[in-house]
Write a protein that holds these residues in place. Structure first.
Motif, short mmCIF file in Angstrom:
data_model
loop_
_atom_site.label_atom_id
_atom_site.label_comp_id
_atom_site.label_asym_id
_atom_site.label_seq_id
_atom_site.Cartn_x
_atom_site.Cartn_y
_atom_site.Cartn_z
N ASN A 259 -3.27 7.22 2.26
CA ASN A 259 -3.65 6.19 0.78
C ASN A 259 -3.60 5.89 -0.74
OD1 ASN A 259 -4.59 3.27 0.10
ND2 ASN A 259 -5.57 2.55 1.73
N PHE B 20 1.76 5.89 0.76
CA PHE B 20 1.37 6.33 1.51
C PHE B 20 1.63 8.02 0.92
CE2 PHE B 20 -0.39 3.01 3.76
CZ PHE B 20 -1.42 3.09 4.51
N VAL C 74 -2.82 1.24 -3.35
CA VAL C 74 -2.00 -0.21 -3.54
C VAL C 74 -1.77 -1.09 -4.84
CG1 VAL C 74 -3.58 -2.53 -2.77
CG2 VAL C 74 -4.84 -0.22 -1.98
N THR D 105 1.47 -1.26 -0.06
CA THR D 105 0.12 -0.14 0.23
C THR D 105 1.16 1.63 -0.14
OG1 THR D 105 -1.41 -1.24 1.24
CG2 THR D 105 -1.87 0.98 1.25
C1 NAG Z 1 -6.05 1.59 1.03
O1 NAG Z 1 -7.22 1.89 0.06
C2 NAG Z 1 -7.80 0.01 -0.25
C3 NAG Z 1 -8.70 0.80 -1.38
O2 NAG Z 1 -9.15 2.20 -1.88
C4 NAG Z 1 -8.32 -0.20 0.30
O3 NAG Z 1 -8.87 -1.54 -0.71
C5 NAG Z 1 -7.60 -0.35 1.37
O4 NAG Z 1 -7.45 -1.54 2.73
C6 NAG Z 1 -6.34 0.69 2.24
N1 NAG Z 1 -5.00 0.02 2.81
C7 NAG Z 1 -5.02 0.34 4.16
C8 NAG Z 1 -3.39 -0.07 4.60
O5 NAG Z 1 -5.67 1.45 4.31
#
Ligand code: NAG
Ligand code: NAG
Ligand code: NAG
Ligand code: NAG
Ligand code: NAG
Ligand code: NAG
Ligand code: NAG
Length: 416
Positions: A321, A312, A324, A310
């Motif tokens: 975020n 950031f 991914v 992921t």
């Molecule tokens: C980041 O965003 C994606 C989709 O927007 C989501 O599926 C994912 O869980 C998020 N990951 C984190 C670590 O927040």
């Protein structure tokens, strides 16, 4: 020696049926009748074979099959139990071992051992206490010609019976058994697990020597299995880390036999799960990028199972975020600071921050700044040089004064 002669006829008859296929085809129906009759009157399977169809009067507990190593001894676990009223343990008990003929059951069983001392073809030794109904027997120095079917018999005053339903099949191998390495399944880092290497031990008097590429001082111990056979083991507790993943544990068993040493080895590869390690982010192209061009950020990490990534972006209002996946490519509009996080079931790890620097107006600002800096440095240097020259000029020792110095209107000449 022939036991149960009355049964031999039946057996012989069946054998003839089986041996001649043409007769067999013709007599299928008759045979069925014979078989049905047999199953009504006699016990099926092995019992019918070795006991010639009658219910055995005596049973022993011993493995059905035992494997031995040439030149090694074989300890045969054996116990029996009898409720027969004719059996009287206060009277003399003779233990007898007979060798069966595996080819044709019509052949009489040959006595190879009688604990009375009259017969001992293979130097067998009863090491169990017969008074306690333990008939454990030591078979020294086996060779391949000892491979056979063996029957135990007890002779005690009026009670004389062969354990015909419990034959012991001895197989003799020339090369030893590979030891077994036992490691629990589903290994994870930080776990402490017991790793065991064990080897079959036909002759507990002379257990195999076990060595492995783990700690060498692992204590060897020989233990008795449920069926009375023995196993020799070494054990070690290891605390797993990611470095153990893919590690090969090899264990070797050395059997000392008559005429040398026989060795067998086993290897297992550890598979250890671990949280992401060495997570890092890289940028392509590196250096300054111009606004409106694509950049590719790539994350890498070592993890098992493979991690998910992921991305950031660091902002004043907390980290956002932005993507991914291992690669994050985007059209640059402004500079920023990014990092990636690799995660799997066992944990996660953050990469160091990388900077996406954009060259445009910001870049020209940079340039002006640089020009100013250079200009500043040049000015400073020039200043220093001018000062130096001035300083030298006015502090120069006046060896030959160009002008006389007047003190109180008197000309003074300095003499050096
Ligand atoms: C980041 O965003 C994606 C989709 O927007 C989501 O599926 C994912 O869980 C998020 N990951 C984190 C670590 O927040
Ligand atoms: C021995 O075992 C067989 C079955 O395997 C059984 O039919 C027989 O009764 C047993 N004999 C004795 C004396 O326990
Ligand atoms: C067993 O044998 C001993 C001596 O030979 C005898 O005294 C005893 O009565 C016998 N026991 C049985 C139950 O027959
Ligand atoms: C075993 O030896 C005893 C004593 O010599 C003898 O009475 C018996 O018949 C022998 N048994 C067999 C099966 O040879
Ligand atoms: C073991 O058996 C082999 C083959 O029968 C024989 O040559 C050898 O002398 C025996 N050794 C011992 C110590 O009994
Ligand atoms: C472990 O053994 C396997 C197969 O025998 C081999 O391919 C691998 O390279 C070995 N690994 C190590 C770390 O030696
Ligand atoms: C990046 O975005 C800008 C503005 O949206 C656009 O003009 C430019 O063509 C884009 N560049 C690429 C390589 O897609």
């Amino acid at each position: 020696m022939i036991f149960f002669p009355q049964m031999i006829f039946t057996h012989f008859y069946i054998l003839i049926c089986f041996r001649d296929s043409t007769v067999m085809a013709a007599l299928t129906e008759n045979m069925l009748t014979v078989n049905m009759l047999l199953s009504v009157f006699f016990l099926p399977g092995a019992l019918a074979e070795d006991c010639y169809g009658i219910t055995p009067a005596f049973n022993i507990t011993t493995p059905n099959t035992m494997e031995a190593l040439t030149g090694s001894c074989l300890q045969i676990p054996c116990t029996y139990d009898t409720e027969n009223t004719k059996y009287n343990s206060s009277r003399r008990i003779y233990a007898v071992w007979m060798k069966g003929d595996t080819q044709i059951h019509l052949h009489p069983k040959v006595v190879i051992f009688n604990s009375s001392g009259t017969v001992n073809t293979y130097q067998l030794e009863i090491i169990g206490n017969l008074k306690e109904k333990i008939c454990t027997t030591l078979f020294p120095n086996l060779t391949t010609r000892h491979a056979d079917k063996y029957f135990f018999r007890i002779e005690n005053y009026q009670f004389r019976a062969t354990a015909c339903a419990n034959p012991l099949q001895i197989k003799v191998k020339d090369s030893p058994w590979s030891p077994s390495i036992y490691v629990p399944s589903d290994l994870k880092e930080h776990q402490s697990v017991t790793v065991t290497c064990s080897a079959f031990t036909p002759c507990p008097n002379s257990p195999p020597e076990l060595t492995w590429n783990l700690q060498q001082d692992s204590l060897r111990h020989t233990e008795k299995n449920r069926d009375g056979t023995f196993t020799t083991k070494i054990q070690e507790i290891i605390t797993l880390s990611d470095t153990h993943d893919g590690y090969n544990i090899s264990c070797s068993a050395r059997y000392s036999v008559i005429g040398g040493i026989k060795t067998a080895e086993t290897e297992v590869t550890l598979s250890v799960s671990y949280a992401p390690k060495d997570t890092s982010a890289s940028i392509s192209p590196s250096g300054l990028v111009s606004a409106g061009s694509w950049v590719e950020l790539s994350c890498s990490s070592r993890a098992k199972p493979p991690p998910t990534f992921t991305w950031f972006r660091i902002s004043e209002h907390g980290d956002i975020n932005v993507s991914v996946g291992q690669i994050y490519s985007f059209n640059v509009t402004e500079g920023g600071e990014y990092y990636c996080v690799a995660s799997n079931d066992l944990g996660q790890q953050k990469s160091p921050v990388i900077l996406v620097a954009v060259e445009d107006d910001q870049a020209s600002e940079f340039q002006i700044l640089n020009v100013l800096k250079i200009l500043g440095i040049v000015l400073l240097c020039t200043g220093v040089i001018i000062f130096e020259c001035w300083f030298r000029f006015y502090n120069k020792p006046k060896k030959e004064p160009e002008e006389p110095t007047y003190v109180n209107n008197v000309m003074v000449t300095t003499v050096s």
